[in-house]
Design a protein around this motif. Structure first.
Motif, PDB file in Angstrom:
ATOM      1  N   PRO A 168       2.875  57.385  -3.556  1.00 19.67           N
ATOM      2  CA  PRO A 168       1.765  58.216  -3.086  1.00 19.67           C
ATOM      3  C   PRO A 168       1.555  59.384  -4.052  1.00 19.67           C
ATOM      4  O   PRO A 168       2.529  59.953  -4.569  1.00 19.67           O
ATOM      5  CB  PRO A 168       2.243  58.710  -1.715  1.00 19.67           C
ATOM      6  N   HIS A 169       0.317  59.737  -4.312  1.00 16.53           N
ATOM      7  CA  HIS A 169       0.058  60.774  -5.295  1.00 16.53           C
ATOM      8  C   HIS A 169      -1.281  61.445  -5.040  1.00 16.53           C
ATOM      9  O   HIS A 169      -2.146  60.902  -4.359  1.00 16.53           O
ATOM     10  CB  HIS A 169       0.070  60.183  -6.713  1.00 16.53           C
ATOM     11  N   GLN A 170      -1.401  62.627  -5.606  1.00 21.78           N
ATOM     12  CA  GLN A 170      -2.641  63.404  -5.553  1.00 21.78           C
ATOM     13  C   GLN A 170      -3.065  63.694  -6.981  1.00 21.78           C
ATOM     14  O   GLN A 170      -2.276  64.220  -7.779  1.00 21.78           O
ATOM     15  CB  GLN A 170      -2.419  64.718  -4.801  1.00 21.78           C
ATOM     16  N   LEU A 171      -4.298  63.339  -7.333  1.00 17.91           N
ATOM     17  CA  LEU A 171      -4.810  63.631  -8.663  1.00 17.91           C
ATOM     18  C   LEU A 171      -5.501  64.998  -8.659  1.00 17.91           C
ATOM     19  O   LEU A 171      -6.326  65.279  -7.795  1.00 17.91           O
ATOM     20  CB  LEU A 171      -5.792  62.555  -9.114  1.00 17.91           C
ATOM     21  N   VAL A 172      -5.135  65.826  -9.615  1.00 15.39           N
ATOM     22  CA  VAL A 172      -5.711  67.164  -9.747  1.00 15.39           C
ATOM     23  C   VAL A 172      -6.253  67.304 -11.158  1.00 15.39           C
ATOM     24  O   VAL A 172      -5.522  67.172 -12.138  1.00 15.39           O
ATOM     25  CB  VAL A 172      -4.660  68.256  -9.481  1.00 15.39           C
ATOM     26  N   GLY A 173      -7.555  67.545 -11.282  1.00 14.62           N
ATOM     27  CA  GLY A 173      -8.172  67.718 -12.582  1.00 14.62           C
ATOM     28  C   GLY A 173      -8.722  66.423 -13.139  1.00 14.62           C
ATOM     29  O   GLY A 173      -8.465  65.335 -12.617  1.00 14.62           O
ATOM     30  N   GLU A 174      -9.488  66.565 -14.218  1.00 10.42           N
ATOM     31  CA  GLU A 174     -10.116  65.408 -14.858  1.00 10.42           C
ATOM     32  C   GLU A 174      -9.941  65.452 -16.373  1.00 10.42           C
ATOM     33  O   GLU A 174     -10.661  64.778 -17.111  1.00 10.42           O
ATOM     34  CB  GLU A 174     -11.602  65.335 -14.501  1.00 10.42           C
ATOM     35  N   GLY A 175      -8.976  66.237 -16.847  1.00  7.77           N
ATOM     36  CA  GLY A 175      -8.785  66.398 -18.286  1.00  7.77           C
ATOM     37  C   GLY A 175      -8.228  65.162 -18.961  1.00  7.77           C
ATOM     38  O   GLY A 175      -7.675  64.268 -18.305  1.00  7.77           O
ATOM     39  N   PRO A 176      -8.338  65.090 -20.291  1.00  8.20           N
ATOM     40  CA  PRO A 176      -7.879  63.928 -21.038  1.00  8.20           C
ATOM     41  C   PRO A 176      -6.363  63.825 -21.187  1.00  8.20           C
ATOM     42  O   PRO A 176      -5.838  62.735 -21.448  1.00  8.20           O
ATOM     43  CB  PRO A 176      -8.546  64.098 -22.411  1.00  8.20           C
ATOM     44  N   HIS A 177      -5.660  64.955 -21.060  1.00  5.77           N
ATOM     45  CA  HIS A 177      -4.196  64.945 -21.175  1.00  5.77           C
ATOM     46  C   HIS A 177      -3.615  64.659 -19.795  1.00  5.77           C
ATOM     47  O   HIS A 177      -3.712  65.472 -18.880  1.00  5.77           O
ATOM     48  CB  HIS A 177      -3.698  66.293 -21.706  1.00  5.77           C
ATOM     49  N   LYS A 178      -3.023  63.484 -19.638  1.00  6.33           N
ATOM     50  CA  LYS A 178      -2.516  63.038 -18.343  1.00  6.33           C
ATOM     51  C   LYS A 178      -1.071  63.499 -18.149  1.00  6.33           C
ATOM     52  O   LYS A 178      -0.253  63.421 -19.075  1.00  6.33           O
ATOM     53  CB  LYS A 178      -2.589  61.518 -18.223  1.00  6.33           C
ATOM     54  N   VAL A 179      -0.768  63.961 -16.929  1.00  8.18           N
ATOM     55  CA  VAL A 179       0.554  64.525 -16.643  1.00  8.18           C
ATOM     56  C   VAL A 179       1.067  64.023 -15.297  1.00  8.18           C
ATOM     57  O   VAL A 179       0.398  64.208 -14.266  1.00  8.18           O
ATOM     58  CB  VAL A 179       0.514  66.072 -16.619  1.00  8.18           C
ATOM     59  N   VAL A 211       6.505  55.077 -14.055  1.00  7.07           N
ATOM     60  CA  VAL A 211       5.890  54.292 -15.124  1.00  7.07           C
ATOM     61  C   VAL A 211       4.914  53.273 -14.531  1.00  7.07           C
ATOM     62  O   VAL A 211       3.820  53.049 -15.057  1.00  7.07           O
ATOM     63  CB  VAL A 211       6.963  53.604 -15.985  1.00  7.07           C
ATOM     64  N   ASP A 212       5.296  52.694 -13.393  1.00  6.45           N
ATOM     65  CA  ASP A 212       4.399  51.760 -12.721  1.00  6.45           C
ATOM     66  C   ASP A 212       3.118  52.468 -12.280  1.00  6.45           C
ATOM     67  O   ASP A 212       2.016  51.925 -12.420  1.00  6.45           O
ATOM     68  CB  ASP A 212       5.103  51.135 -11.510  1.00  6.45           C
ATOM     69  N   LEU A 213       3.242  53.682 -11.770  1.00 11.74           N
ATOM     70  CA  LEU A 213       2.059  54.435 -11.370  1.00 11.74           C
ATOM     71  C   LEU A 213       1.172  54.729 -12.576  1.00 11.74           C
ATOM     72  O   LEU A 213      -0.060  54.607 -12.501  1.00 11.74           O
ATOM     73  CB  LEU A 213       2.477  55.739 -10.683  1.00 11.74           C
ATOM     74  N   ALA A 214       1.792  55.126 -13.699  1.00  9.33           N
ATOM     75  CA  ALA A 214       1.008  55.377 -14.911  1.00  9.33           C
ATOM     76  C   ALA A 214       0.235  54.122 -15.313  1.00  9.33           C
ATOM     77  O   ALA A 214      -0.940  54.200 -15.694  1.00  9.33           O
ATOM     78  CB  ALA A 214       1.925  55.833 -16.047  1.00  9.33           C
ATOM     79  N   ASP A 215       0.880  52.960 -15.199  1.00  8.69           N
ATOM     80  CA  ASP A 215       0.194  51.699 -15.506  1.00  8.69           C
ATOM     81  C   ASP A 215      -1.011  51.498 -14.600  1.00  8.69           C
ATOM     82  O   ASP A 215      -2.100  51.121 -15.050  1.00  8.69           O
ATOM     83  CB  ASP A 215       1.157  50.519 -15.341  1.00  8.69           C
ATOM     84  N   LEU A 217      -2.714  53.699 -13.049  1.00  5.07           N
ATOM     85  CA  LEU A 217      -3.756  54.692 -13.324  1.00  5.07           C
ATOM     86  C   LEU A 217      -4.426  54.451 -14.675  1.00  5.07           C
ATOM     87  O   LEU A 217      -5.412  55.117 -15.009  1.00  5.07           O
ATOM     88  CB  LEU A 217      -3.154  56.098 -13.296  1.00  5.07           C
ATOM     89  N   GLY A 218      -3.891  53.510 -15.449  1.00  2.39           N
ATOM     90  CA  GLY A 218      -4.447  53.239 -16.769  1.00  2.39           C
ATOM     91  C   GLY A 218      -4.046  54.270 -17.809  1.00  2.39           C
ATOM     92  O   GLY A 218      -4.737  54.450 -18.813  1.00  2.39           O
ATOM     93  N   TRP A 219      -2.908  54.943 -17.593  1.00  4.68           N
ATOM     94  CA  TRP A 219      -2.441  55.976 -18.511  1.00  4.68           C
ATOM     95  C   TRP A 219      -1.454  55.361 -19.507  1.00  4.68           C
ATOM     96  O   TRP A 219      -0.261  55.219 -19.201  1.00  4.68           O
ATOM     97  CB  TRP A 219      -1.739  57.099 -17.750  1.00  4.68           C
ATOM     98  N   GLU A 220      -1.901  55.037 -20.684  1.00  8.78           N
ATOM     99  CA  GLU A 220      -1.014  54.494 -21.707  1.00  8.78           C
ATOM    100  C   GLU A 220      -0.096  55.578 -22.245  1.00  8.78           C
ATOM    101  O   GLU A 220       1.075  55.346 -22.527  1.00  8.78           O
ATOM    102  CB  GLU A 220      -1.830  53.871 -22.839  1.00  8.78           C
TER     103      GLU A 220
END
Length: 272
Positions: A11-22, A77-81, A83-86
């Motif tokens: 479970p996660h909450q996305l905050v922001g729309e910037g290009p640098h993913k954290v 790492v699975d969540l990053a996958d 979300l499409g975050w390489e």
């Protein structure tokens, strides 16, 4: 009849729309709400944060798992996958700092930068017997949670704040998972996999925290990370998100912002 098994998604909450993913990972005493004091003042144009709940916490309070730093890293790492975050950076507080280091050990080529906020070292944090019993019984004893929070913030915080921190901890964590996580973050030792790691790494400590101190980071974090840095916040203890939120944001985002977006090198002696 075909049974479809759906993999667990943090479970996660996305905050922001910037290009640098954290990816941002909480510690032993809280779920992703640990980062709530920071949200309003984050640089959401530069960064996009995924604030996660580890298994046993928050929206994942009832999730089945082994409740280990290795499992937590694999989940991230699975969540990053998904979300499409390489490429991404990872921030972790306390126990979450250990999970963050596991992410680097697992997939160093994908991590832009790592920040540990009072991070548990990758060598673990063995506790002497009396302290070990205090921590272990904190799973079911609120007064022990309060004592731990009080000591690690220098014994100077208001009673009401200590009570609120304990109440949040009890509400957001499953007692069985809480106890299992303790064995992992105190006992896991994977620091050899970070030897001469080239991923830029910042440790942020609080001067009021006697446990995960700047001196401990010099002996551990700065030894393993070839590009390691250290910031010690004078007005904070173990919970910088609550104690010094603006100072913490400045330290973390200045460090993350320095990344030029190129691929980092793998640890010299690290395996995936």
């Amino acid at each position: 009849m075909v049974t479809v098994v759906t993999a667990f998604i943090l479970p996660h909450q996305l905050v922001g729309e910037g290009p640098h993913k954290v990816l941002a990972v909480h510690g032993w005493f809280a779920d992703r709400s640990a980062y709530a004091p920071l949200v309003a003042d984050l640089d959401t144009d530069t960064f996009q944060y995924a604030l996660v709940d580890l298994r046993g916490y928050g929206e994942a309070k009832d999730a089945v798992g082994s409740y280990t730093t290795a499992e937590g890293a694999a989940d991230l790492v699975d969540l990053a996958d998904r979300l499409g975050w390489e490429r991404f950076s990872v921030v972790g507080h306390s126990m979450g700092g250990s999970v963050a280091q596991r992410v680097v050990a697992l997939t160093p080529h994908r991590v832009r930068r790592i920040v540990g906020i009072s991070p548990v070292p990758a060598s673990g944090l063995p506790l002497p017997p009396e302290q070990g019993e205090l921590f272990a019984s904190a799973a079911h004893r609120p007064e022990n949670r309060r004592a731990i929070i009080d000591v690690t913030t220098g014994g100077v915080r208001p009673d009401a704040w200590l009570g609120r921190m304990v109440a949040r901890s009890l509400a957001c964590s499953d007692a069985k998972a809480f106890r299992a996580w303790l064995d992992s973050w105190t006992g896991d030792d994977f620091h050899a996999r970070l030897d001469n790691c080239q991923v830029p790494a910042l440790a942020v400590t609080g001067a009021l925290d006697p446990a995960l101190s700047a001196d401990l980071m010099r002996q551990t974090w700065l030894t393993w990370f070839a590009r390691g840095e250290l910031v010690d916040l004078p007005g904070a203890g173990h919970y910088a998100m609550d104690e010094a939120p603006l100072d913490l944001i400045r330290a973390v985002e200045d460090f993350l912002r320095a990344d030029d977006g190129t691929t980092g090198a793998a640890p010299g002696a690290a395996g995936a």
